[in-house]
Design an enzyme around this catalytic site. Structure first.
Site, mmCIF file in Angstrom:
data_model
loop_
_atom_site.group_PDB
_atom_site.id
_atom_site.type_symbol
_atom_site.label_atom_id
_atom_site.label_comp_id
_atom_site.label_asym_id
_atom_site.label_seq_id
_atom_site.Cartn_x
_atom_site.Cartn_y
_atom_site.Cartn_z
ATOM 1 N N ASP A 1 30.644 42.528 39.767
ATOM 2 C CA ASP A 1 29.711 41.610 40.427
ATOM 3 C C ASP A 1 30.386 40.294 40.790
ATOM 4 O O ASP A 1 31.017 39.646 39.955
ATOM 5 C CB ASP A 1 28.503 41.362 39.521
ATOM 6 C CG ASP A 1 27.723 42.640 39.275
ATOM 7 O OD1 ASP A 1 26.965 43.045 40.164
ATOM 8 O OD2 ASP A 1 27.907 43.247 38.201
ATOM 9 N N ASP B 1 36.835 43.159 37.987
ATOM 10 C CA ASP B 1 35.445 42.817 37.729
ATOM 11 C C ASP B 1 34.610 43.365 38.897
ATOM 12 O O ASP B 1 35.126 43.563 40.005
ATOM 13 C CB ASP B 1 35.315 41.292 37.638
ATOM 14 C CG ASP B 1 33.876 40.828 37.666
ATOM 15 O OD1 ASP B 1 33.096 41.290 36.818
ATOM 16 O OD2 ASP B 1 33.527 40.023 38.561
ATOM 17 N N LYS C 1 36.906 41.258 27.814
ATOM 18 C CA LYS C 1 37.470 42.138 28.840
ATOM 19 C C LYS C 1 38.977 42.334 28.675
ATOM 20 O O LYS C 1 39.502 43.399 28.997
ATOM 21 C CB LYS C 1 37.174 41.586 30.235
ATOM 22 C CG LYS C 1 35.736 41.784 30.686
ATOM 23 C CD LYS C 1 35.590 41.365 32.142
ATOM 24 C CE LYS C 1 34.197 41.644 32.665
ATOM 25 N NZ LYS C 1 34.086 41.361 34.105
ATOM 26 N N ASN D 1 32.752 35.531 31.860
ATOM 27 C CA ASN D 1 33.217 36.677 31.070
ATOM 28 C C ASN D 1 34.530 37.253 31.587
ATOM 29 O O ASN D 1 35.068 38.196 31.000
ATOM 30 C CB ASN D 1 32.143 37.762 30.986
ATOM 31 C CG ASN D 1 31.821 38.383 32.341
ATOM 32 O OD1 ASN D 1 32.016 37.786 33.390
ATOM 33 N ND2 ASN D 1 31.315 39.604 32.313
#
Length: 270
Positions: free
Chosen positions: A11, A9, A194, A220
């Protein structure tokens, strides 16, 4: 050591709180790539605001954008590239009904292009703060099928928007509210998260689940961390992510938590 897929990931995970890569993170990821591991960015970001990060790291492996809806190798024609698109009808329907639904901004994207009903200064890194005439979201300008649809809604209006989407498009569209302080939700093709992009990349390199290590911090990332052989939550992750993770980094994203964890796990000398 056997080849691993390292799913990242961006951020709150790979990037620090200034949305930047540190030199330590770059060195760590390049070292792992040079050792033959598959370092793969798996992000909710569109390609247009993730490409520079990919280039800074200096990798040549697949990237997953839009939370699993686009998988590709930047700067290459790759026969494994795929996208999971929404419909033009959905975007134009929400545009027509935006006032009664309490929608401020609708941003629609495909791999290379972005359209919106107006520019916004609310989230300049993610939403366009200026638009050319051909980027205004209209039936004339939106000619193809979008991959991603981002809605910035008026405070308190999320449930109304989600209800309207579910009633008409719920068989193939899923709404996800962004974490943090934002009044934003994202519409994605139902079942596209994802982990689907992560598994697809792993399959291309014949990497089994036990050799997948994934890092994340927000809602997420949940499916991805849960599906990986080793799901690692950042120290700064939300409680739901820490609860399903196999491990937690000792320090947060603003103190090279990802790099330090990988250095220890793979016994790197950086």
């Amino acid at each position: 050591m056997d080849q691993h897929l390292i799913a990242l990931d961006l951020d709150g995970t790979t990037l620090n709180n200034q949305s930047a890569l540190t030199q330590e993170t770059i060195r760590t990821l390049r070292t792992l790539a040079d050792e033959g591991h598959i370092v793969s960015i798996i992000t909710g970001r569109p390609y247009r605001i993730a490409r520079h990060i990919y280039d800074q790291i200096g990798i040549k492996t697949p990237m997953v954008n839009f939370n699993g809806a686009l998988t590709h190798i930047p700067h290459e024609a790759w026969d494994g590239e795929y996208e999971v698109a929404l419909t033009r009808e959905l975007a134009l329907d929400l545009l027509a009904n935006r006032e009664q639904l309490g929608i401020k901004t609708i941003t629609v994207e495909d791999k290379y292009r972005v359209w919106a009903n107006h520019p916004t200064k609310d989230l300049p890194e993610f939403l366009p703060d200026h638009l050319r005439d051909d980027q205004l979201l209209t039936a004339e300008n939106l000619t193809g099928r979008p991959i991603s649809l981002i809605i910035e809604y008026q405070p308190g209006q999320a449930e109304k928007v989600i209800k309207a989407v579910n009633e008409k498009y719920g068989t193939f569209v899923e709404a996800r509210v962004w974490g943090g302080p934002y009044n934003i939700l994202e519409l994605i093709h139902r079942g596209t998260h994802k982990e689907s992009g992560m598994y697809y990349v792993a399959k291309q390199y014949q990497i089994n689940r036990s050799h997948i290590i994934a890092f994340g911090d927000e809602h997420n990332d949940l499916e991805m961390l849960d599906a990986a052989g080793r799901g690692v939550a950042m120290q700064n992750a939300i409680p739901d992510i820490k609860a399903i993770a196999d491990d937690v980094t000792p320090v947060d994203n603003d103190h090279d938590g990802l790099a330090k964890y990988l250095q220890e796990y793979f016994k790197l000398s950086i």
